[in-house]
Scaffold this motif. Structure first.
Motif, PDB file in Angstrom:
ATOM      1  N   VAL A 168      -2.366   1.243  -1.078  1.00 29.44           N
ATOM      2  CA  VAL A 168      -1.014   1.588  -0.657  1.00 29.44           C
ATOM      3  C   VAL A 168      -0.503   2.813  -1.408  1.00 29.44           C
ATOM      4  N   LEU A 223       3.568   0.171   5.535  1.00 28.31           N
ATOM      5  CA  LEU A 223       2.856  -1.028   5.997  1.00 28.31           C
ATOM      6  C   LEU A 223       3.483  -1.665   7.231  1.00 28.31           C
ATOM      7  N   LEU A 239      -4.809  -5.549   0.345  1.00 24.68           N
ATOM      8  CA  LEU A 239      -3.931  -4.471  -0.076  1.00 24.68           C
ATOM      9  C   LEU A 239      -4.072  -4.257  -1.580  1.00 24.68           C
ATOM     10  N   ALA A 246       0.006  -2.661  -3.874  1.00 24.73           N
ATOM     11  CA  ALA A 246       1.280  -2.957  -3.211  1.00 24.73           C
ATOM     12  C   ALA A 246       2.212  -3.614  -4.223  1.00 24.73           C
ATOM     13  N   LEU A 264      -4.206  -9.579  -1.558  1.00 24.69           N
ATOM     14  CA  LEU A 264      -3.701  -8.483  -2.376  1.00 24.69           C
ATOM     15  C   LEU A 264      -4.099  -8.667  -3.829  1.00 24.69           C
TER      16      LEU A 264
END
Length: 274
Positions: free
Chosen positions: A154, A173, A190, A193, A210
């Protein structure tokens, strides 16, 4: 209990204890980088010494992307060199795919078939496209076909600390939730993030994982797990950009159950590539 049954039970208990101890020692770091950062020297230029430093900190497996993948156009060479550097080490290579370049589909195939990679790492903001790009929508089923996990970075660093000539905003996103609800079998991890991004866009997506590299605040991991499933959170240090010890401290300062700690340390990552 006769002597034979006693010995069998004692051996089984010892074996179970040894297995449990080995599992407790597992630590999969899903977010590290190798190579030369284009903006400063960070300590991952020498693969052997970097691997040694990770092992000294208790890491048993690390998923590595290539710094060179950020700005170089010939990602085929970047991925080949990364695969060679990781061979025979604890490192799992994560191939770079630049969707703004022609024939990126060939790079996906080379990652999967020539290099045996299981993970692709994307940097949309550095490569000049957003998640509404047709190429990104095309990539998802192609990655699924090759059984590849997509890691979507990200952000690499706060915009305030970026080089003034190479400033990029975090990846938006917003479009991701609709796509993943349409493709239930697709899995995306991800990287970097923050909590606000997750709560705003992806709280209800069951096929998003994530790392916690940019989850900040006291007890950040503990607080995140109040609303985010433990089986979809992985250990990510973002080394060598971040000091590796910051990831360990994030785990230590959070009050986690043994089950939560094991999930974050290795189980969630292992389940993704099972």
């Amino acid at each position: 209990m006769n002597r034979r049954n006693f010995m069998l039970r004692a051996s089984a208990a010892l074996a179970a204890s040894s297995l449990h101890s080995a599992e407790d020692l597992k630590l999969t770091d899903c977010h590290v980088y190798l190579g030369e950062n284009p903006f400063r020297q960070l300590g991952a230029e020498n693969t052997a010494s970097f691997v040694q430093s990770l092992a000294a900190r208790g890491v048993t497996e690390a998923w590595a992307g290539a710094f060179e993948g950020l700005l170089r156009r010939d990602v085929a060479v970047v991925n080949r060199d990364l695969a060679q550097a990781c061979q025979g080490t604890m490192l799992r290579p994560c191939g770079t795919i630049n969707l703004s370049l022609p024939d990126w589909q060939d790079d996906v195939q080379r990652c999967a078939e020539d290099h045996g990679m299981r993970v692709l790492r994307l940097h949309p903001n550095y490569h000049g496209y957003d998640l509404q790009a047709p190429a990104f929508r095309e990539l998802l089923p192609l990655a699924l076909k090759h059984r590849l996990l997509i890691q979507l970075v990200v952000q690499m660093e706060d915009e305030r600390t970026q080089h003034p000539r190479v400033r990029v905003s975090p990846v938006d996103l917003t479009p991701l939730s609709t796509m993943l609800q349409e493709m239930k079998d697709m899995r995306i991890m991800l990287l970097n993030a923050n909590a606000a991004m997750l709560l705003r866009h992806l709280q209800n997506c069951t096929n998003v994982w994530l790392d916690f590299a940019m989850i900040e605040g006291v007890g950040g991991v503990e607080n995140l797990l109040k609303t985010w499933p433990q089986e979809r959170l992985v250990f990510g240090s973002f080394a060598p950009v971040f000091y590796w010890e910051s990831a360990r401290l994030k785990m230590q300062e959070s009050a986690l159950s043994p089950a939560q700690a094991a999930a974050v340390h290795w189980q969630s990552a292992a389940g993704l590539l099972a």
